[in-house]
Design a protein around this motif. Structure first.
Motif, PDB file in Angstrom:
ATOM      1  N   TYR A 238      42.403  39.403  32.397  1.00 29.72           N
ATOM      2  CA  TYR A 238      42.448  39.139  33.832  1.00 29.72           C
ATOM      3  C   TYR A 238      42.413  40.472  34.562  1.00 29.72           C
ATOM      4  O   TYR A 238      42.707  41.524  33.984  1.00 29.72           O
ATOM      5  CB  TYR A 238      43.673  38.305  34.226  1.00 29.72           C
ATOM      6  CG  TYR A 238      44.997  38.879  33.812  1.00 29.72           C
ATOM      7  CD1 TYR A 238      45.754  39.618  34.710  1.00 29.72           C
ATOM      8  CD2 TYR A 238      45.492  38.689  32.532  1.00 29.72           C
ATOM      9  CE1 TYR A 238      46.977  40.152  34.340  1.00 29.72           C
ATOM     10  CE2 TYR A 238      46.706  39.214  32.155  1.00 29.72           C
ATOM     11  CZ  TYR A 238      47.443  39.941  33.066  1.00 29.72           C
ATOM     12  OH  TYR A 238      48.646  40.470  32.686  1.00 29.72           O
ATOM     13  N   GLN A 239      42.052  40.431  35.844  1.00 26.26           N
ATOM     14  CA  GLN A 239      41.834  41.670  36.579  1.00 26.26           C
ATOM     15  C   GLN A 239      42.036  41.474  38.079  1.00 26.26           C
ATOM     16  O   GLN A 239      41.885  40.364  38.586  1.00 26.26           O
ATOM     17  CB  GLN A 239      40.429  42.193  36.302  1.00 26.26           C
ATOM     18  CG  GLN A 239      39.337  41.177  36.516  1.00 26.26           C
ATOM     19  CD  GLN A 239      38.036  41.588  35.857  1.00 26.26           C
ATOM     20  OE1 GLN A 239      37.976  42.537  35.084  1.00 26.26           O
ATOM     21  NE2 GLN A 239      36.979  40.887  36.175  1.00 26.26           N
ATOM     22  N   PHE A 240      42.371  42.580  38.759  1.00 19.19           N
ATOM     23  CA  PHE A 240      42.591  42.591  40.204  1.00 19.19           C
ATOM     24  C   PHE A 240      41.927  43.836  40.771  1.00 19.19           C
ATOM     25  O   PHE A 240      41.999  44.893  40.160  1.00 19.19           O
ATOM     26  CB  PHE A 240      44.090  42.636  40.532  1.00 19.19           C
ATOM     27  CG  PHE A 240      44.881  41.555  39.876  1.00 19.19           C
ATOM     28  CD1 PHE A 240      44.943  40.298  40.442  1.00 19.19           C
ATOM     29  CD2 PHE A 240      45.544  41.784  38.688  1.00 19.19           C
ATOM     30  CE1 PHE A 240      45.672  39.291  39.829  1.00 19.19           C
ATOM     31  CE2 PHE A 240      46.272  40.793  38.060  1.00 19.19           C
ATOM     32  CZ  PHE A 240      46.332  39.540  38.644  1.00 19.19           C
TER      33      PHE A 240
ATOM     34  N   GLY B   1      44.530  46.576  26.537  1.00 18.51           N
ATOM     35  CA  GLY B   1      45.617  47.139  27.318  1.00 18.51           C
ATOM     36  C   GLY B   1      45.289  47.123  28.798  1.00 18.51           C
ATOM     37  O   GLY B   1      44.510  46.300  29.272  1.00 18.51           O
ATOM     38  N   VAL B   2      45.865  48.063  29.544  1.00 23.94           N
ATOM     39  CA  VAL B   2      45.597  48.202  30.970  1.00 23.94           C
ATOM     40  C   VAL B   2      44.421  49.157  31.134  1.00 23.94           C
ATOM     41  O   VAL B   2      44.473  50.287  30.651  1.00 23.94           O
ATOM     42  CB  VAL B   2      46.823  48.746  31.730  1.00 23.94           C
ATOM     43  CG1 VAL B   2      46.518  48.897  33.208  1.00 23.94           C
ATOM     44  CG2 VAL B   2      48.018  47.847  31.520  1.00 23.94           C
TER      45      VAL B   2
ATOM     46  N   ALA C 260      30.351  46.400  48.542  1.00 21.25           N
ATOM     47  CA  ALA C 260      31.751  46.799  48.398  1.00 21.25           C
ATOM     48  C   ALA C 260      31.903  47.793  47.257  1.00 21.25           C
ATOM     49  O   ALA C 260      31.168  47.735  46.272  1.00 21.25           O
ATOM     50  CB  ALA C 260      32.628  45.586  48.134  1.00 21.25           C
ATOM     51  N   VAL C 261      32.841  48.710  47.415  1.00 20.21           N
ATOM     52  CA  VAL C 261      33.262  49.602  46.334  1.00 20.21           C
ATOM     53  C   VAL C 261      34.759  49.371  46.149  1.00 20.21           C
ATOM     54  O   VAL C 261      35.468  49.093  47.116  1.00 20.21           O
ATOM     55  CB  VAL C 261      32.962  51.086  46.637  1.00 20.21           C
ATOM     56  CG1 VAL C 261      31.475  51.344  46.639  1.00 20.21           C
ATOM     57  CG2 VAL C 261      33.580  51.521  47.942  1.00 20.21           C
ATOM     58  N   TYR C 262      35.243  49.492  44.916  1.00 21.19           N
ATOM     59  CA  TYR C 262      36.626  49.111  44.656  1.00 21.19           C
ATOM     60  C   TYR C 262      37.186  49.811  43.434  1.00 21.19           C
ATOM     61  O   TYR C 262      36.450  50.357  42.604  1.00 21.19           O
ATOM     62  CB  TYR C 262      36.736  47.592  44.469  1.00 21.19           C
ATOM     63  CG  TYR C 262      35.735  47.022  43.502  1.00 21.19           C
ATOM     64  CD1 TYR C 262      35.974  47.002  42.135  1.00 21.19           C
ATOM     65  CD2 TYR C 262      34.523  46.500  43.965  1.00 21.19           C
ATOM     66  CE1 TYR C 262      35.055  46.493  41.251  1.00 21.19           C
ATOM     67  CE2 TYR C 262      33.587  45.979  43.085  1.00 21.19           C
ATOM     68  CZ  TYR C 262      33.861  45.973  41.727  1.00 21.19           C
ATOM     69  OH  TYR C 262      32.926  45.474  40.851  1.00 21.19           O
ATOM     70  N   PHE C 263      38.511  49.775  43.347  1.00 18.87           N
ATOM     71  CA  PHE C 263      39.248  50.190  42.166  1.00 18.87           C
ATOM     72  C   PHE C 263      39.885  48.953  41.575  1.00 18.87           C
ATOM     73  O   PHE C 263      40.476  48.165  42.283  1.00 18.87           O
ATOM     74  CB  PHE C 263      40.325  51.219  42.531  1.00 18.87           C
ATOM     75  CG  PHE C 263      41.194  51.590  41.368  1.00 18.87           C
ATOM     76  CD1 PHE C 263      40.717  52.459  40.396  1.00 18.87           C
ATOM     77  CD2 PHE C 263      42.468  51.068  41.236  1.00 18.87           C
ATOM     78  CE1 PHE C 263      41.504  52.799  39.300  1.00 18.87           C
ATOM     79  CE2 PHE C 263      43.267  51.395  40.156  1.00 18.87           C
ATOM     80  CZ  PHE C 263      42.773  52.267  39.185  1.00 18.87           C
ATOM     81  N   ARG C 264      39.762  48.790  40.273  1.00 15.44           N
ATOM     82  CA  ARG C 264      40.259  47.591  39.602  1.00 15.44           C
ATOM     83  C   ARG C 264      41.218  47.967  38.478  1.00 15.44           C
ATOM     84  O   ARG C 264      41.052  48.990  37.836  1.00 15.44           O
ATOM     85  CB  ARG C 264      39.062  46.827  39.011  1.00 15.44           C
ATOM     86  CG  ARG C 264      39.447  45.636  38.186  1.00 15.44           C
ATOM     87  CD  ARG C 264      38.253  45.010  37.467  1.00 15.44           C
ATOM     88  NE  ARG C 264      37.124  44.717  38.295  1.00 15.44           N
ATOM     89  CZ  ARG C 264      37.064  43.744  39.208  1.00 15.44           C
ATOM     90  NH1 ARG C 264      38.126  42.987  39.432  1.00 15.44           N
ATOM     91  NH2 ARG C 264      35.969  43.537  39.907  1.00 15.44           N
ATOM     92  N   LEU C 265      42.208  47.116  38.270  1.00 19.26           N
ATOM     93  CA  LEU C 265      43.026  47.171  37.062  1.00 19.26           C
ATOM     94  C   LEU C 265      42.710  45.925  36.245  1.00 19.26           C
ATOM     95  O   LEU C 265      42.862  44.807  36.738  1.00 19.26           O
ATOM     96  CB  LEU C 265      44.512  47.215  37.382  1.00 19.26           C
ATOM     97  CG  LEU C 265      45.044  48.560  37.874  1.00 19.26           C
ATOM     98  CD1 LEU C 265      46.523  48.457  38.198  1.00 19.26           C
ATOM     99  CD2 LEU C 265      44.803  49.651  36.829  1.00 19.26           C
ATOM    100  N   ALA C 266      42.221  46.130  35.033  1.00 17.31           N
ATOM    101  CA  ALA C 266      41.899  45.027  34.130  1.00 17.31           C
ATOM    102  C   ALA C 266      42.925  45.006  33.001  1.00 17.31           C
ATOM    103  O   ALA C 266      43.332  46.061  32.514  1.00 17.31           O
ATOM    104  CB  ALA C 266      40.485  45.186  33.581  1.00 17.31           C
ATOM    105  N   PHE C 267      43.321  43.830  32.611  1.00  9.75           N
ATOM    106  CA  PHE C 267      44.309  43.650  31.538  1.00  9.75           C
ATOM    107  C   PHE C 267      43.647  42.839  30.422  1.00  9.75           C
ATOM    108  O   PHE C 267      43.379  41.669  30.580  1.00  9.75           O
ATOM    109  CB  PHE C 267      45.545  42.908  32.080  1.00  9.75           C
ATOM    110  CG  PHE C 267      46.189  43.617  33.228  1.00  9.75           C
ATOM    111  CD1 PHE C 267      47.228  44.514  33.033  1.00  9.75           C
ATOM    112  CD2 PHE C 267      45.747  43.390  34.528  1.00  9.75           C
ATOM    113  CE1 PHE C 267      47.817  45.152  34.105  1.00  9.75           C
ATOM    114  CE2 PHE C 267      46.333  44.039  35.602  1.00  9.75           C
ATOM    115  CZ  PHE C 267      47.362  44.918  35.388  1.00  9.75           C
ATOM    116  N   HIS C 268      43.356  43.518  29.303  1.00  7.63           N
ATOM    117  CA  HIS C 268      42.686  42.874  28.179  1.00  7.63           C
ATOM    118  C   HIS C 268      43.581  42.922  26.948  1.00  7.63           C
ATOM    119  O   HIS C 268      44.144  43.911  26.616  1.00  7.63           O
ATOM    120  CB  HIS C 268      41.361  43.561  27.849  1.00  7.63           C
ATOM    121  CG  HIS C 268      40.331  43.367  28.914  1.00  7.63           C
ATOM    122  ND1 HIS C 268      39.622  42.215  29.068  1.00  7.63           N
ATOM    123  CD2 HIS C 268      39.913  44.192  29.909  1.00  7.63           C
ATOM    124  CE1 HIS C 268      38.772  42.331  30.086  1.00  7.63           C
ATOM    125  NE2 HIS C 268      38.946  43.542  30.604  1.00  7.63           N
TER     126      HIS C 268
END
Length: 193
Positions: A28-30, A161-162, A185-193
């Motif tokens: 999941y990711q934000f 991981g993160v 759009a440009v963005y920074f994401r944190l993905a959790f795998h």
């Protein structure tokens, strides 16, 4: 000595968070970022142009949340929800817009480092709250539209991981009456795998 121990503990925790391993089936990711929407509605374009020439303030926020399902090491199913929030205001007058969009598609890692590309079907709508005169406020929603979303992202870490990610996306969304919104759009994401 306590500061030194705290630094060592923080480094070990960081190492465990960012440790590499094989990606799991589910992730999941934000994301949080900014961008710009080229509105297709001529009246809306005119109102925004007039407000910006009159010295209105503006903030544009992009957010998304989603899931990934691993098909192979290079191919993932991607699903989620994104929204672009466009706030324009001055002296009690405003022209605010929100574009919530659901998307689903495929994310592909072609083997160029940790770079990935995605193509997704998109279903969305645009909501407008305009109070550019002191007399009344207009609240309306566009028609729901079926479009597509293209994205390119770079993962700063391989494995599980993160995972910090930077990315950019383009959304093409019909909003009814032969009008089309184009969002970058440009963005920074944190993905959790």
């Amino acid at each position: 000595m306590k500061k030194f121990l705290l630094i060592i503990a923080a480094a070990l925790c960081s190492a465990m968070i960012f440790a590499e391993g094989e990606r799991k089936f589910f992730g999941y990711q934000f994301a949080l970022g900014s961008g710009y929407t080229f509105y297709g509605d001529p009246n809306l374009k005119s109102n925004v142009r007039e407000a910006m020439h009159s010295g209105y303030s503006r903030i544009i926020l992009y957010t998304d949340a989603g899931i990934t399902l691993k098909i192979t090491d290079q191919l993932y199913f991607l699903g989620g929800f994104q929204t672009m929030l466009d706030f324009i205001w001055k002296d009690g007058r405003h022209s605010n817009h929100a574009s919530p969009t659901f998307f689903g598609g495929l994310q592909f890692y072609p083997g160029i480092g940790n770079l990935s590309f995605s193509l997704a079907y998109a279903l969305g709508v645009r909501h407008d709250w305009e109070g550019l005169s002191n007399d009344y406020e207009t609240v309306k929603a566009s028609k729901w539209g079926n479009g597509f979303r293209l994205a390119a992202e770079y993962d700063f870490k391989k494995g599980s991981g993160v995972i910090p990610v930077v990315g950019a996306c383009y959304l093409f969304l019909p909003t009814g009456y032969d009008n089309y919104d184009n969002t970058l759009a440009v963005y920074f994401r944190l993905a959790f795998h």
